[in-house]
Design a protein around this motif. Sequence first.
Motif, PDB file in Angstrom:
ATOM      1  N   TYR A  66      27.896  53.003  39.757  1.00  0.00           N
ATOM      2  CA  TYR A  66      27.252  52.097  40.691  1.00  0.00           C
ATOM      3  C   TYR A  66      25.805  51.906  40.252  1.00  0.00           C
ATOM      4  O   TYR A  66      25.108  52.880  39.954  1.00  0.00           O
ATOM      5  CB  TYR A  66      27.294  52.660  42.116  1.00  0.00           C
TER       6      TYR A  66
ATOM      7  N   HIS B 119      27.496  46.438  45.324  1.00  0.00           N
ATOM      8  CA  HIS B 119      28.416  47.320  46.049  1.00  0.00           C
ATOM      9  C   HIS B 119      29.716  47.606  45.303  1.00  0.00           C
ATOM     10  O   HIS B 119      30.503  48.437  45.740  1.00  0.00           O
ATOM     11  CB  HIS B 119      28.726  46.726  47.428  1.00  0.00           C
ATOM     12  N   THR B 120      29.952  46.906  44.204  1.00  0.00           N
ATOM     13  CA  THR B 120      31.161  47.188  43.432  1.00  0.00           C
ATOM     14  C   THR B 120      30.771  47.942  42.162  1.00  0.00           C
ATOM     15  O   THR B 120      29.730  47.665  41.559  1.00  0.00           O
ATOM     16  CB  THR B 120      31.903  45.893  43.053  1.00  0.00           C
TER      17      THR B 120
ATOM     18  N   ARG C 149      39.662  50.633  40.024  1.00  0.00           N
ATOM     19  CA  ARG C 149      38.712  50.002  40.955  1.00  0.00           C
ATOM     20  C   ARG C 149      39.437  48.995  41.842  1.00  0.00           C
ATOM     21  O   ARG C 149      40.308  48.263  41.403  1.00  0.00           O
ATOM     22  CB  ARG C 149      37.625  49.285  40.153  1.00  0.00           C
ATOM     23  N   HIS C 150      39.033  48.975  43.101  1.00  0.00           N
ATOM     24  CA  HIS C 150      39.457  47.920  44.035  1.00  0.00           C
ATOM     25  C   HIS C 150      38.295  47.672  44.983  1.00  0.00           C
ATOM     26  O   HIS C 150      37.942  48.534  45.790  1.00  0.00           O
ATOM     27  CB  HIS C 150      40.698  48.349  44.825  1.00  0.00           C
ATOM     28  N   GLY C 151      37.675  46.487  44.878  1.00  0.00           N
ATOM     29  CA  GLY C 151      36.515  46.209  45.705  1.00  0.00           C
ATOM     30  C   GLY C 151      35.422  47.236  45.446  1.00  0.00           C
ATOM     31  O   GLY C 151      35.034  47.485  44.314  1.00  0.00           O
ATOM     32  N   ARG C 152      34.945  47.856  46.503  1.00  0.00           N
ATOM     33  CA  ARG C 152      33.882  48.852  46.356  1.00  0.00           C
ATOM     34  C   ARG C 152      34.430  50.226  45.991  1.00  0.00           C
ATOM     35  O   ARG C 152      33.666  51.140  45.687  1.00  0.00           O
ATOM     36  CB  ARG C 152      33.075  48.953  47.660  1.00  0.00           C
TER      37      ARG C 152
ATOM     38  N   ASP D 102      33.511  55.278  47.760  1.00  0.00           N
ATOM     39  CA  ASP D 102      33.188  53.919  48.168  1.00  0.00           C
ATOM     40  C   ASP D 102      31.782  53.538  47.742  1.00  0.00           C
ATOM     41  O   ASP D 102      31.248  52.511  48.169  1.00  0.00           O
ATOM     42  CB  ASP D 102      33.342  53.766  49.684  1.00  0.00           C
TER      43      ASP D 102
END
Length: 278
Positions: free
Chosen positions: A49, A55-56, A105-108, A193
């Motif tokens: 990050y 945020h991803t 990974r999926h979204g955040r 997250d």
Amino acid sequence: MCRWLAYSGTPLLLDTILYRPVHSLIDQSLHSKLGVETTNGDGAGIGWYAQEDIHTPALYRDIGPAWNNRNLREIATHVRSPLFFAHIRASTGTAVQQTNCHPFRHGRWMWMHNGAIADFPLMRRDLSLLVDPALYSEIEGTTDSELMFYLAITFGLDEDPPGAVARMAGAVERSGREHGVQYPLQMTIAVTDGDSVWAFRYSSQGTSRSLFYSTRVDALRRLHPDVSFLQEVSDETRLIVSEPLGDLPGAWNEVPESTYGVIRAGAGEMHPFTPQPA
């Protein structure tokens, strides 16, 4: 099986954790001490990050072994992050290809796994049918690990990460029983997250793969006031690793069997882990 690490704390160059320790993850790709295999050369990946308001997570994944991956070395010496995952892969039977490399990974959300679903081909269809149809097309690879991730998303990862992973584990064990598999699940999992990190250690047989967490930095400073790294990071800096990165006395603690922990700002907690009906 595989080896992995999760870092959360003071923003650092990835190189500081990936390459510099005596028994770094890169060293473990050739000389694992606690893994099923000594060599983990079926791919490597990192996810991180940015310090900016993004945020991803970013991902870098490659099928080459970590020990001679020049691009991984280049990235590690130029990317600084407060939260990152790193994974070296030893395939349990699925293809050596980029889409099968961790993290996923999926979204955040970001996810990585060490272990296996025993006799996965027997259960693949039944478990795949449990994934939310709206999510299914996003599965890119063929691993049990990625399917476990999408099952957890289906079972409520956004709202209740520990419960979602427990329901995923319950679904795998139920499918295993239906197919006559005595010990269906072996897992150490990290999921984040971008704010909190959850880590899980569980196996159907009760003999899970190794997993360790670092001692609080303030306690380590008192034990080792001459270690410069400990002066450079915050009290909230923590590591979770498949095996210790060195032999600094008092630095590493084994995660108990059938346990999950969470690292978040201001707190770290550990709780018993039990699969639940999905």
